[in-house]
Design a protein around this motif. Structure first.
Motif, PDB file in Angstrom:
ATOM      1  N   ARG A 172       0.908  -1.299  -0.143  1.00 23.34           N
ATOM      2  CA  ARG A 172       0.055  -0.015  -0.099  1.00 23.34           C
ATOM      3  C   ARG A 172       0.811   1.278   0.068  1.00 23.34           C
ATOM      4  O   ARG A 172       0.625   2.349  -0.588  1.00 23.34           O
ATOM      5  CB  ARG A 172      -0.736  -0.037   1.182  1.00 23.34           C
ATOM      6  CG  ARG A 172      -1.781   1.218   1.408  1.00 23.34           C
ATOM      7  CD  ARG A 172      -2.751   1.419   0.010  1.00 23.34           C
ATOM      8  NE  ARG A 172      -3.273   2.663   0.086  1.00 23.34           N
ATOM      9  CZ  ARG A 172      -3.968   3.390  -0.842  1.00 23.34           C
ATOM     10  NH1 ARG A 172      -3.625   2.660  -2.023  1.00 23.34           N
ATOM     11  NH2 ARG A 172      -4.646   4.458  -0.685  1.00 23.34           N
TER      12      ARG A 172
ATOM     13  N   GLU B 234      -9.233  -0.233  -3.311  1.00 25.53           N
ATOM     14  CA  GLU B 234      -8.438   0.348  -2.471  1.00 25.53           C
ATOM     15  C   GLU B 234      -7.528   1.267  -3.145  1.00 25.53           C
ATOM     16  O   GLU B 234      -7.294   2.428  -2.660  1.00 25.53           O
ATOM     17  CB  GLU B 234      -7.857  -0.625  -1.468  1.00 25.53           C
ATOM     18  CG  GLU B 234      -6.936  -0.127  -0.871  1.00 25.53           C
ATOM     19  CD  GLU B 234      -5.765  -0.785   0.336  1.00 25.53           C
ATOM     20  OE1 GLU B 234      -5.360  -0.605   1.413  1.00 25.53           O
ATOM     21  OE2 GLU B 234      -5.957  -2.167  -0.073  1.00 25.53           O
TER      22      GLU B 234
ATOM     23  N   GLY C 170      -7.913   5.272  -2.735  1.00 26.16           N
ATOM     24  CA  GLY C 170      -6.728   5.919  -2.183  1.00 26.16           C
ATOM     25  C   GLY C 170      -6.377   6.870  -3.089  1.00 26.16           C
ATOM     26  O   GLY C 170      -5.897   8.068  -2.691  1.00 26.16           O
TER      27      GLY C 170
END
Length: 522
Positions: free
Chosen positions: A186, A220, A224
């Motif tokens: 991430r 995600e 994001g």
């Protein structure tokens, strides 16, 4: 309480409403005044433009930000010209990685190689020292992968597009792509996204349209990226390409349920759905991934949720299917309602007069990439080798579409082609097919105001009183002609993809009054 005002003075402004203007005042994110220096009001701060050109900032209407950021820091294969060079590049890059790392590379394009033979999965294994390797072709619709990555995805052997050589297309490509990118943390993704948006700002791009979806990225990654929008970097307008996913697109914060919702593949991978067989490779007509009924139902779903829709469609057969779906939706909703949504088609590379007429009828926005013609159009290049000369001349018909009123929004499809807005404008102006060339003014409008209109922000992309203060400041080494840079050589023989005319250099990018890039700043 208002924010401090800033006066930009001593420049050349691209302001058709007041071509004499040399200065503008920014207050509270908007242009509060513009005119000549001598009439300028008092401001809290003054910026001397020193003769620089000020234009509306660019919008890139089709990007993949995470992929772009990873490509900026990863293995760039766009310059390799043979299988041997590709393997050498992999070996050098892999040597600096941990033994359990995945080698991510992008940009190889065998259509420009003298010998188009590709290395197989075993050769990639040897070059990478046994590491997993994923190398996307320039189109990002196929990839070369190593034996180690194939072994990590045993399910891939039963997927459409699998080949034991390691050159994977279609569903097989999606399987290995997901596995390869699962190795990216991430934190790495956020860093890549910031790098991409910061790089865009350094090129005078104030907004990008991110084309995400379950086959491109994950939720995600998408949300994001949207969270970073305008935070000292370019703004992001997201499209989520999931069939029948209008409600989900809205939940994720997308402006539309489209973008890379695939009606077909890509010409580089011979998966674009064309009406006649490819002339090279194994022939065939590519692959259509959607039916007209699916297109229709997706547009009806978008209408039910008040969302803009859209599709990735490159080949003429795929575009024909999409337009058949539009006709079905218009029979249910009425043509006026379909037109009002400003649905999009991404790429629209292989067109003809009938298909262009369909874009006009249904008010479809054509999100196009002029660099595709620069890289793959013209005699002896990829379009001709895949389709033949006559059919290749129908590719990327931006001039014809503009001429009959199709709304255009230009972009790069980065990292398929680099973020390069002025290069894209020049490519549209000097299309390989002379009948498809556009004026500098029209091409610039497609890459600025066209991008804003594609997301229903009709008042953006201009230097005008009361408009958002979103602009870029440029040095123009080749000069300025009627408020826009000179982009082509005086010598007609020197014009084209290798035109020697230096392109403008961005000195500052301003987004709604905030400086998101300034030359020389950290």
């Amino acid at each position: 309480m208002t924010n401090p005002s800033t006066l930009y003075r001593g420049g050349v402004l691209h302001c058709p409403a007041d071509p004499r203007a040399t200065a503008l005042l920014v207050r509270d994110g908007r242009i509060a005044w513009l005119g000549v220096d001598a009439d300028a009001p008092v401001a809290d701060r003054v910026v001397d433009l020193a003769g620089a050109l000020v234009t509306p900032a660019f919008v890139d209407a089709h990007v993949h930000a995470t992929d772009t950021g990873l490509a900026l820091s990863g293995l760039d294969l766009s310059a390799v010209r043979s299988a041997g060079q590709l393997l050498d590049a992999v070996a050098v890059f892999a040597a600096g990685l941990p033994a359990d790392a995945v080698v991510l590379g992008h940009g190889w394009d065998e259509s420009g190689w003298v010998a188009p033979e590709l290395p197989d999965a075993a050769a990639l294994d040897r070059a990478a020292g046994g590491r997993r390797v994923y190398l996307s072709q320039a189109s990002i619709h196929s990839a070369l992968v190593s034996a180690a990555l194939l072994a990590a995805c045993p399910q891939v052997v039963s997927a459409a597009g699998y080949d034991a050589s390691g050159w994977l297309r279609r569903d097989a490509h999606h399987v290995v792509r997901a596995a390869a990118f699962a190795s990216v943390t991430r934190a790495q993704r956020v860093a890549a996204q910031r790098a991409a948006l910061g790089h865009a700002a350094s090129l005078g791009i104030a907004a990008v349209h991110e084309c995400g979806g379950p086959e491109i990225s994950d939720e995600e990654d998408f949300t994001g990226l949207l969270a970073l929008s305008g935070d000292g970097v370019a703004e992001v307008y997201g499209y989520w390409g999931e069939l029948g996913g209008a409600a989900r697109a809205r939940e994720l914060g997308a402006v539309g349920a489209g973008g890379d919702l695939f009606a077909d593949g890509a010409l580089g991978s011979r998966t674009a759905h064309v009406s006649r067989d490819y002339l090279d490779g194994d022939g065939g007509c590519g692959h259509g991934y959607l039916s007209a009924e699916q297109v229709r139902d997706h547009l009806l779903d978008c209408a039910a949720h008040g969302m803009q829709g859209g599709f990735h469609a490159i080949g003429d057969a795929a575009i024909s299917t999409v337009l058949e779906g539009f006709a079905g939706a218009a029979r249910r909703l009425g043509t006026d309602r379909v037109r009002a949504a400003r649905h999009r088609v991404e790429h629209a590379e292989i067109m003809n007069k009938r298909l262009i007429a369909g874009f006009v009828e249904y008010g479809i926005v054509a999100s196009m990439q002029p660099a595709f013609d620069r890289l793959w159009g013209g005699a002896g290049r990829m379009y001709e080798s895949r389709l033949g000369l006559d059919r290749s001349l129908e590719s990327n018909p931006m001039g014809a579409m503009h001429g009959v009123g199709v709304a255009l929004a230009f972009g790069s499809d980065s990292p398929v082609t680099p973020l390069d807005p002025w290069g894209s404008v020049r490519a549209a102006v000097w299309h390989h097919n002379p009948t498809q060339r556009m004026s500098v003014r029209a091409a610039f409008a497609a890459h600025t105001r066209g991008g804003w209109r594609a997301v229903h922000l009709d008042n953006e992309g201009v230097l005008a009183l009361g408009a958002p203060a979103t602009f870029a400041v440029w040095s123009t080494p080749a000069g300025v002609d009627r408020g826009l840079p000179v982009l082509l050589a005086d010598d007609v023989e020197a014009r084209g993809p290798l035109d020697p005319t230096p392109l403008p250099v961005c000195r500052r990018t301003v987004l709604r009054g905030d400086v998101i890039y300034e030359e020389g700043s950290a």
